[in-house]
Write a protein that holds these residues in place. Structure first.
Motif, PDB file in Angstrom:
ATOM      1  N   UNK A 183      45.937  29.001  36.595  1.00  0.00           N
ATOM      2  CA  UNK A 183      44.998  29.697  35.721  1.00  0.00           C
ATOM      3  C   UNK A 183      45.238  31.189  35.909  1.00  0.00           C
ATOM      4  N   UNK A 184      45.565  31.876  34.815  1.00  0.00           N
ATOM      5  CA  UNK A 184      45.842  33.306  34.851  1.00  0.00           C
ATOM      6  C   UNK A 184      44.700  34.075  34.190  1.00  0.00           C
ATOM      7  N   UNK A 214      46.500  27.605  32.030  1.00  0.00           N
ATOM      8  CA  UNK A 214      45.736  28.411  31.078  1.00  0.00           C
ATOM      9  C   UNK A 214      45.809  29.894  31.416  1.00  0.00           C
ATOM     10  N   UNK A 215      45.586  30.718  30.396  1.00  0.00           N
ATOM     11  CA  UNK A 215      45.442  32.155  30.574  1.00  0.00           C
ATOM     12  C   UNK A 215      44.249  32.632  29.772  1.00  0.00           C
ATOM     13  N   UNK A 216      43.451  33.510  30.370  1.00  0.00           N
ATOM     14  CA  UNK A 216      42.377  34.179  29.653  1.00  0.00           C
ATOM     15  C   UNK A 216      42.683  35.673  29.649  1.00  0.00           C
ATOM     16  N   UNK A 217      42.391  36.327  28.534  1.00  0.00           N
ATOM     17  CA  UNK A 217      42.610  37.769  28.437  1.00  0.00           C
ATOM     18  C   UNK A 217      41.683  38.347  27.377  1.00  0.00           C
ATOM     19  N   UNK A 298      39.914  35.826  24.763  1.00  0.00           N
ATOM     20  CA  UNK A 298      40.773  34.710  24.354  1.00  0.00           C
ATOM     21  C   UNK A 298      41.138  33.842  25.549  1.00  0.00           C
ATOM     22  N   UNK A 299      41.302  32.547  25.271  1.00  0.00           N
ATOM     23  CA  UNK A 299      41.824  31.600  26.255  1.00  0.00           C
ATOM     24  C   UNK A 299      42.896  30.773  25.576  1.00  0.00           C
TER      25      UNK A 299
END
Length: 303
Positions: A183-184, A214-217, A298-299
């Motif tokens: 997870x990032x 996953x990545x969230x930003x 966003x994810x």
């Protein structure tokens, strides 16, 4: 990546998170440790600065600045909402991801993040990698030592300068395992980078991750860069961050983000705008905080 100086924004983020946790109820995000990471004299300086800046941030509410305390509260309520929302978003999504077997948490541009210290209950099932500039990590580790807070055994400080190194070159030299679900988190960064650097980092994350990671930003809406349309708060943030070496230069078109991410090997799972954030995080808030205009969360999942 372009040279940046994120120390000032890291300190301000910690101040906003910590002030809210210590002084407000109900809480959008509870991080009292963030306040402790800032020495008392630094908190006093930030409070004075924010009090003096309130009228510039929110000129439509300048009539409410009847004294220093009122000005300070107006500044906090104007600035902190997006920081609290993104922090809550990250850890809510991470909590969900743990249910599907995520075992590595990589925080890009970690700043003064306190997750590993607040969630000692996860120390035996989640490896935490904090990546940031050496100068930022030195400040953080010095303060942790002053507070006599030992580093959790699952926390890894990874100093990195992305003007000289790539994410791939850094993570392949440490304990990070690309075969495990990861997870990032990449918050408060994309807006300061050239567009090509954002895409390059996302490509690196895909290449470094197994499917299901996953990545969230967060990111700025492109319309924030229209001087005729954008808000006083955004204008203030752009000018202030420019003065401390953080140029806000990049935004995205929300309606096109899903297609752009798909071209990189990512599936967009969540793309929150102001109204969605307002309903999810601020509906019950009574202190005056609100979701930020022109900022999105966003994810995405590695396909």
């Amino acid at each position: 990546m372009a040279s940046r100086n994120p120390i000032g924004t890291a300190i301000m983020t910690a101040f906003m998170r910590g002030f809210h946790a210590v002084n407000d109820n109900p809480k959008i995000f509870n991080d009292t440790l963030a306040y402790e990471l800032l020495p008392e004299e630094m908190r006093a300086e930030l409070k004075q600065h924010l009090s003096e800046s309130a009228a510039q941030m929110a000129p439509e509410f300048v009539k409410d600045c009847i004294d220093t305390e009122a000005s300070f509260r107006l500044a906090v309520h104007t600035m902190a909402g997006p920081m609290l929302a993104r922090a809550r978003f990250v850890e809510d999504r991470l909590e969900d991801a743990l249910g599907k077997g995520i075992s590595q948490y990589v925080i890009l541009g970690a700043g003064l993040d306190t997750f590993a210290f607040r969630r000692l209950d996860l120390a035996d099932r989640l490896q935490v990698f904090e990546l940031d500039l050496p100068a930022v990590q030195e400040i953080k580790q010095l303060r942790l030592a002053q507070l006599n807070l030992p580093k959790p055994h699952n926390l890894h400080f990874i100093p990195v300068d992305f003007t000289q190194q790539t994410l791939t070159s850094v993570l392949t030299r440490v304990e990070y395992d690309p075969r495990r679900l990861s997870f990032f988190s990449w918050m408060g960064v994309t807006q300061y980078l050239p567009l090509e650097a954002v895409w390059a980092t996302l490509k690196d994350i895909v290449s470094l991750s197994t499917a299901g990671s996953e990545i969230v930003f967060d990111y700025y809406d492109k319309s924030a860069f229209d001087p005729e349309a954008t808000s006083s708060r955004i204008k203030y943030i752009m000018e202030t961050t420019k003065n401390i070496g953080e140029l806000i230069i990049t935004g995205f078109e929300p309606s096109k983000l899903g297609i752009e991410l798909a071209n990189l090997g990512l599936s967009l799972l969540d793309n929150l705008g102001r109204e969605e954030m307002q309903q999810r995080y601020f509906k019950e808030c009574t202190q005056g905080y609100s979701a930020g205009d022109y900022i999105h969360l966003a994810c995405a999942e590695v396909i």
